[in-house]
Design an enzyme around this catalytic site. Sequence first.
Site, PDB file in Angstrom:
ATOM      1  N   HIS A  55      -8.820   0.934  -0.680  1.00  0.00           N
ATOM      2  CA  HIS A  55      -8.041   1.876   0.128  1.00  0.00           C
ATOM      3  C   HIS A  55      -8.987   2.849   0.835  1.00  0.00           C
ATOM      4  O   HIS A  55     -10.045   3.176   0.308  1.00  0.00           O
ATOM      5  CB  HIS A  55      -7.075   2.633  -0.800  1.00  0.00           C
ATOM      6  CG  HIS A  55      -6.108   3.502  -0.058  1.00  0.00           C
ATOM      7  ND1 HIS A  55      -6.429   4.753   0.404  1.00  0.00           N
ATOM      8  CD2 HIS A  55      -4.827   3.281   0.310  1.00  0.00           C
ATOM      9  CE1 HIS A  55      -5.369   5.270   1.020  1.00  0.00           C
ATOM     10  NE2 HIS A  55      -4.388   4.401   0.981  1.00  0.00           N
ATOM     11  N   GLU A  90       0.862  -1.182   0.000  1.00  0.00           N
ATOM     12  CA  GLU A  90       0.000   0.000   0.000  1.00  0.00           C
ATOM     13  C   GLU A  90       0.890   1.220   0.000  1.00  0.00           C
ATOM     14  O   GLU A  90       1.085   1.874   1.021  1.00  0.00           O
ATOM     15  CB  GLU A  90      -0.927  -0.022   1.236  1.00  0.00           C
ATOM     16  CG  GLU A  90      -1.952   1.104   1.176  1.00  0.00           C
ATOM     17  CD  GLU A  90      -2.742   1.271   2.451  1.00  0.00           C
ATOM     18  OE1 GLU A  90      -3.253   0.271   2.975  1.00  0.00           O
ATOM     19  OE2 GLU A  90      -2.851   2.419   2.931  1.00  0.00           O
ATOM     20  N   ASP A 102       2.545   1.936   3.786  1.00  0.00           N
ATOM     21  CA  ASP A 102       1.821   3.181   3.539  1.00  0.00           C
ATOM     22  C   ASP A 102       2.798   4.342   3.362  1.00  0.00           C
ATOM     23  O   ASP A 102       2.518   5.464   3.767  1.00  0.00           O
ATOM     24  CB  ASP A 102       0.823   3.479   4.671  1.00  0.00           C
ATOM     25  CG  ASP A 102      -0.347   4.333   4.176  1.00  0.00           C
ATOM     26  OD1 ASP A 102      -0.333   4.759   3.011  1.00  0.00           O
ATOM     27  OD2 ASP A 102      -1.276   4.572   4.959  1.00  0.00           O
TER      28      ASP A 102
END
Lengths: 356, 356, 356, 356
Positions: free
Chosen positions: A196, A29, A318
Amino acid sequence: MSGEIFPPATNRPTFSANRWKQPQKIALEEAITTSVFNSTTTLPPVRGGAELPYVNTDYVTDVKNRLSNVELRVQAMDEAGIALTVVSLTMPGIEGIFDPATAVETARKVNDETHKLYCTGKYADRFRAFGCVAMQDPKAAAVEAERCIKELGFVGILINGYSQIGDSETVQYLDEPQCEPFWAKLEELDVPLYLHPRIPTLGQMRVYRGYEFLAGSPWGFGVETATHSIRLMVSGLFDRHPKLKVILGHCGEGLPFSLARIDHRMRHFQPQHYQCKLRMQQYWDRNFWITTAGVTSDQSFTDTLRSCGEDRLMWSVDYPYEDYDETGKWFEQLEMSENTRSKIGWENARRVLRLD
Amino acid sequence: MSGEIFPPATNRPTFSANRWKQPQKIALEEAITTSVFNSTTTLPPVRGGAELPYVNTDYVTDVKNRLSNVELRVQAMDEAGIALTVVSLTMPGIEGIFDPATAVETARKVNDETHKLYCTGKYADRFRAFGCVAMQDPKAAAVEAERCIKELGFVGILINGYSQIGDSETVQYLDEPQCEPFWAKLEELDVPLYLHPRIPTLGQMRVYRGYEFLAGSPWGFGVETATHSIRLMVSGLFDRHPKLKVILGHCGEGLPFSLARIDHRMRHFQPQHYQCKLRMQQYWDRNFWITTAGVTSDQSFTDTLRSCGEDRLMWSVDYPYEDYDETGKWFEQLEMSENTRSKIGWENARRVLRLD
Amino acid sequence: MSGEIFPPATNRPTFSANRWKQPQKIALEEAITTSVFNSTTTLPPVRGGAELPYVNTDYVTDVKNRLSNVELRVQAMDEAGIALTVVSLTMPGIEGIFDPATAVETARKVNDETHKLYCTGKYADRFRAFGCVAMQDPKAAAVEAERCIKELGFVGILINGYSQIGDSETVQYLDEPQCEPFWAKLEELDVPLYLHPRIPTLGQMRVYRGYEFLAGSPWGFGVETATHSIRLMVSGLFDRHPKLKVILGHCGEGLPFSLARIDHRMRHFQPQHYQCKLRMQQYWDRNFWITTAGVTSDQSFTDTLRSCGEDRLMWSVDYPYEDYDETGKWFEQLEMSENTRSKIGWENARRVLRLD
Amino acid sequence: MSGEIFPPATNRPTFSANRWKQPQKIALEEAITTSVFNSTTTLPPVRGGAELPYVNTDYVTDVKNRLSNVELRVQAMDEAGIALTVVSLTMPGIEGIFDPATAVETARKVNDETHKLYCTGKYADRFRAFGCVAMQDPKAAAVEAERCIKELGFVGILINGYSQIGDSETVQYLDEPQCEPFWAKLEELDVPLYLHPRIPTLGQMRVYRGYEFLAGSPWGFGVETATHSIRLMVSGLFDRHPKLKVILGHCGEGLPFSLARIDHRMRHFQPQHYQCKLRMQQYWDRNFWITTAGVTSDQSFTDTLRSCGEDRLMWSVDYPYEDYDETGKWFEQLEMSENTRSKIGWENARRVLRLD
């Protein structure tokens, strides 16, 4: 594993650390932006929507630089022992383009640019990509998804929650009937959708009034995305398309804590009022994969691992909102079987994204 | 503990269970209704607001009977080993009365009836009560809170989330400035506020559209109440009133899973944009007590215990929506030190509610 | 807690660590040696008994220096945020002196030297001590225990497992009848006994033959000490002296993992064949306190906390065999309520050792 | 999973249990005895060795009946939802026959009888078997192991710890050099060895003196077997035979609690003093499989799952010493992903024992 060097833990003789860097890690991600449009705001921009006055400006400057700086990213990957990063357009992305035709066109351009920047050239072996699509036009989204996978070699699609259509407050969730062509195509392609988080619209977040930053914190993101996921489950989507694969970040957006209780409560509901045939836990076990993106909490990790099993949990970061190295070190020192760690660190990603 | 009899676990010789019934248990989130008004709906009723077409009718009939049947409640308490139940008016209760004057008057009447039915007479030693107040008029709420504690001998106040003022969609959260007189009085009285969940209003729940039952499931309740709790923390309320005690049910409404991540994220925020001085975990540690009401998940229990410590966690049931016996047995077989179990089962409640 | 400075976690702006150093920590299983005798071997030395050819020589040199270097210890305590260390004579100590009269005399001398070196002078506010006694003469041990507490101001007694009497292989466990006078005195004095591990004698460890170093690793220590603890429980000692306090190190020497299973198995045993009246868990809950000395495993910590509750678990190090700073950092980053951390870090020790 | 019926949890409408019986379960540590010899005592019997005066006589009678009653076993399996049981000769079995020639001959006879009773006829589809061998003669053990696998269709070998050779106190552990031919054969056959606990000999258990029943409780069994396992690891056996598969029962005999600490401690040891090349955790991850036999502790289960991963943990019972139904219900209500439960309940056993 023999031969690995453990770093020293203290300056005393033989006090070595009990972790070693695992350079095979894969992160899923991981946000980028592109030159095509300012993907960190809606189009047109909504007052208050993307303004984040509560965020430290040094942090913002650093993050913005890293969103598009490939060299800096590779360097940070090397330092943290990350072999491969799967990049995707940052939030709100295509989902925040109110005009469907613009959304369709922009998604295509962004995918092309992502492909050029990350999947070709010097660092092609260090990157893969999730494509973006314009759910404002689900049929076009299906077409673009197919192009992403078959022509560009992308490994899946990433969608930032609901889509805004026409204006800021007219939103579409992915379980709505018009989204069917997209899901059918995804099942046919046999690639995952990364769902997401997205900040709720200004109009939706009465409960945050006066503290809008809470909606833009992990709290608001998690609630919105977890609710969206439950919508998918109860809509019957996974009965119609039992092979769909959905990836959730952030240790499942809080669902591991609540899923048992929801199923437990639904004993008392009338089955005929649902569109779904199975229990939440059953969809969770069959259709969902989870990443740890954004999480460095041992408790949340432990819960999530127990809830989804070691074959469906994947470490992620992230970046650049979080830090490759901080998150990597956290993962490497967590106590577990090294077999489990390998699965979560890279093997599960290799399998679900067909990286081999 | 010597001399206790363990029930048989199987029909084989000497295979006794490793649990025993603990008859000292105290339950804190236990709903009643009264003859004063139909507390299970707003006043005036809002279409769709209290209709629960998705709930099994046998279940509803049974629950409604048990909400006001004292004899049946005492019998169920005896069977489950519950010494004392703290009763409170069920949701939405006073908070759902749109007219402030009616709310004030009704709260008073309900408290009087609760006192008469549960705190006097035959079963007076088996019950205590949380009072209700009309937050639609915070000054009147402060007055009624004082009457509840000083005159009626109640052990605290319970509020069902936001209050509706004037109409269904005009809502007030407890951190809003006009609520100050109530909080000041509560701190002065040194009694806890039980912040009970409430279903979002129809207008607030866009994310549930098409699946409104999700808002009325533990999921919607938890999100609403957890967000309300975070509002209280970031508002600075606990800096102004550091001795306030807030009780949350349902294993902290999911916050134990998310609190570490929120604090972790807030590293990157500008402190001056907050009204609070401490980290979430610090308010959690100082101003919050948690019950397990509605939860029979070992994982959620484990997380919550780790997050709030054994001095602030209290077993509860959520009767009659949940079952005394099922929830009691679950608690009694959980593995932990018996010292910890005694605290969670009854000692913490005795202390925070000043029952001795 | 406001105002604390968090160290940076990465070199990126605002990425601070989520731990802070807690300078109030107290450590309880901290070894010293004295000039009175070589406490790291039996007296007379037994061939093979104290030779540790498998231990790194740099490590041994460093440890030996630190066993008697007060300045270096205080410096290491400062760096790790340790306010107070409770010192005790290292293994095998007095218990390894075969001649009872010598043992009695040596214990007295060691206690005097410990008092002089650690409890008076420059660092008197940084140290407390557990006394040593000669269990080879239990009545003399009772007398010396009283002197330690009442005259020298020590906070308890520490015993390194079994005592050798006359020769290496004639050993005495603490549940044997002749030890009664010592236990009676300890209960009267109301101070804890720290039951420290001891390596099995050469004659006892057939199961380690060929791998004697296993007996001198945490494994052998833990097994020996855990078994000794179970002996105390089943002997009925705690029925005769219900107020005794026993402290175990190393997260309870593995007992948290096994206690439930032992109790579960004892369903099938004949009660009359035991000398004890309660279940293992009940003695565990009433008569035992646990330290984390030597442990930096999150899983073991989690188990132990659940097994003994947060009022009976105390952080410790096992310096200089382990490292103050490494162990301190491990503890400070463990996820838990700060209330729990304060108890485990220092409050429980203050209470059980009457440090206030 | 759709269509399953959940049993009622209470007598109230819609309060169904959240578990369902899983009839595919496989149990692996399930004891039998045979007519060939009294396998519950050594041969010749040693005074005190097999006398268990502390065990309830009703329990003993029931257990003895069930050790050889096939019909009763199948009935109990049906009730508990167990599809398949892998039987093995109960402790001390062949390992307790002092005369090697007798041991060799008896092993062969027992295997033949086991095959006839369980692997042919009416219930052949409900049973598999672990063979027994006479480690008093390792070469003969290799021959018999091959016959068990290739001729009798057994799925592995089970050994009850050390073997007694010549007399009660002359014992042989499985890492001793003369055992090599057996291990080489096992690796060639690619079948697992189940290392079952054994009570220490009377001569070995000084630490239990006065409380010999502790050696015959889970505590003594676990210590003996865990130490035996560590011997195997440090002996270098798994470096010479990296494909060996060892199964341990009882949640790994306590090792999950201690393994991290042993590895942590071994930082300070001299590598050249070991015969092994890897860390304990690495052998654990590669060469060991674990069953839950005898355990119904959630905490121990949780630790073990984290320590060995979900691909190497297998539910089992230890019938008739434990109860099929009690242990099955415990497992079915543990919270985890259903994918994990299926692996632990039957899939891992099918794979490691090649049942498909």
